[in-house]
Design a protein around this motif. Sequence first.
Motif, PDB file in Angstrom:
ATOM      1  N   GLU A  35     -63.954  34.922 106.061  1.00 23.85           N
ATOM      2  CA  GLU A  35     -65.107  35.259 105.688  1.00 23.85           C
ATOM      3  C   GLU A  35     -65.211  34.505 104.157  1.00 23.85           C
ATOM      4  O   GLU A  35     -64.568  34.248 103.562  1.00 23.85           O
ATOM      5  N   LYS A  36     -66.698  34.445 104.315  1.00 23.32           N
ATOM      6  CA  LYS A  36     -67.170  33.267 103.182  1.00 23.32           C
ATOM      7  C   LYS A  36     -67.938  34.202 102.124  1.00 23.32           C
ATOM      8  O   LYS A  36     -68.881  34.946 102.664  1.00 23.32           O
ATOM      9  N   ASP A  37     -67.869  33.937 100.882  1.00 25.22           N
ATOM     10  CA  ASP A  37     -68.542  34.872  99.880  1.00 25.22           C
ATOM     11  C   ASP A  37     -69.602  33.990  99.610  1.00 25.22           C
ATOM     12  O   ASP A  37     -69.662  33.174  98.712  1.00 25.22           O
ATOM     13  N   ILE A  38     -70.797  34.152 100.043  1.00 25.42           N
ATOM     14  CA  ILE A  38     -71.962  33.366  99.800  1.00 25.42           C
ATOM     15  C   ILE A  38     -73.292  34.288  99.588  1.00 25.42           C
ATOM     16  O   ILE A  38     -73.067  35.504  99.946  1.00 25.42           O
ATOM     17  N   ASP A  39     -74.420  33.846  99.085  1.00 26.28           N
ATOM     18  CA  ASP A  39     -75.744  34.515  99.061  1.00 26.28           C
ATOM     19  C   ASP A  39     -76.497  34.317 100.134  1.00 26.28           C
ATOM     20  O   ASP A  39     -76.445  33.027 100.804  1.00 26.28           O
ATOM     21  N   GLY A  40     -77.243  35.207 100.592  1.00 26.30           N
ATOM     22  CA  GLY A  40     -78.197  35.113 101.797  1.00 26.30           C
ATOM     23  C   GLY A  40     -78.087  36.345 102.732  1.00 26.30           C
ATOM     24  O   GLY A  40     -77.505  37.546 102.308  1.00 26.30           O
ATOM     25  N   LYS A  41     -78.859  36.467 103.653  1.00 24.44           N
ATOM     26  CA  LYS A  41     -78.723  37.566 104.844  1.00 24.44           C
ATOM     27  C   LYS A  41     -78.300  36.905 106.076  1.00 24.44           C
ATOM     28  O   LYS A  41     -78.463  35.678 106.410  1.00 24.44           O
ATOM     29  N   CYS A  42     -77.683  37.796 107.006  1.00 17.88           N
ATOM     30  CA  CYS A  42     -77.279  37.197 108.337  1.00 17.88           C
ATOM     31  C   CYS A  42     -78.490  37.054 109.040  1.00 17.88           C
ATOM     32  O   CYS A  42     -79.718  37.750 109.031  1.00 17.88           O
ATOM     33  N   SER A  43     -78.642  35.839 109.901  1.00 22.92           N
ATOM     34  CA  SER A  43     -79.677  35.454 110.771  1.00 22.92           C
ATOM     35  C   SER A  43     -79.863  36.424 111.920  1.00 22.92           C
ATOM     36  O   SER A  43     -80.874  36.258 112.489  1.00 22.92           O
ATOM     37  N   PHE A  44     -78.703  37.201 112.295  1.00 25.82           N
ATOM     38  CA  PHE A  44     -78.801  37.942 113.336  1.00 25.82           C
ATOM     39  C   PHE A  44     -79.484  39.498 112.859  1.00 25.82           C
ATOM     40  O   PHE A  44     -80.472  39.874 113.456  1.00 25.82           O
ATOM     41  N   CYS A  45     -79.001  39.862 112.049  1.00 30.46           N
ATOM     42  CA  CYS A  45     -79.310  41.514 111.707  1.00 30.46           C
ATOM     43  C   CYS A  45     -80.301  41.605 110.565  1.00 30.46           C
ATOM     44  O   CYS A  45     -80.623  42.588 110.026  1.00 30.46           O
ATOM     45  N   GLY A  46     -80.160  40.595 109.633  1.00 34.64           N
ATOM     46  CA  GLY A  46     -80.812  40.621 108.561  1.00 34.64           C
ATOM     47  C   GLY A  46     -80.320  41.375 107.398  1.00 34.64           C
ATOM     48  O   GLY A  46     -80.760  41.420 106.381  1.00 34.64           O
ATOM     49  N   THR A  47     -78.925  41.776 107.428  1.00 32.40           N
ATOM     50  CA  THR A  47     -78.255  42.501 106.304  1.00 32.40           C
ATOM     51  C   THR A  47     -77.859  41.543 105.226  1.00 32.40           C
ATOM     52  O   THR A  47     -77.437  40.549 105.558  1.00 32.40           O
ATOM     53  N   GLU A  48     -78.236  41.728 103.968  1.00 29.13           N
ATOM     54  CA  GLU A  48     -77.758  40.764 102.872  1.00 29.13           C
ATOM     55  C   GLU A  48     -76.302  40.764 102.777  1.00 29.13           C
ATOM     56  O   GLU A  48     -75.583  41.945 102.641  1.00 29.13           O
ATOM     57  N   ILE A  49     -75.734  39.592 102.795  1.00 26.10           N
ATOM     58  CA  ILE A  49     -74.256  39.313 102.550  1.00 26.10           C
ATOM     59  C   ILE A  49     -73.861  40.035 101.142  1.00 26.10           C
ATOM     60  O   ILE A  49     -74.388  39.766 100.160  1.00 26.10           O
TER      61      ILE A  49
END
Length: 92
Positions: A35-49
């Motif tokens: 698992e990567k600790d990054i900023d952004g949203k999932c490109s599939f579901c849109g959930t904020e990481i």
Amino acid sequence: MKCAICDTEVEKGIRGPGGLFVCLECVEDLSVAEEKDIDGKCSFCGTEIGTVKGIFRSQKVQAVAVNPNNGIILCNECGKLCKDIVDNDVTA
């Protein structure tokens, strides 16, 4: 079709929202991905990481696949869903 994670042209895989496509090889790799600790949203579901989800068992949403060339991020929940689809042999 071109995989959104590895940029490889393939025939079979999982199609996500907005025409995103993940090849079977990348789906298999998701089961062992760190698992990567990054900023952004999932490109599939849109959930904020980094979002904490769940009522009874809180779980932090993490990125398990990232393509820095196109900004595609796949969260652990969508990665598990893709793996479940492949395991049940329901492919695009």
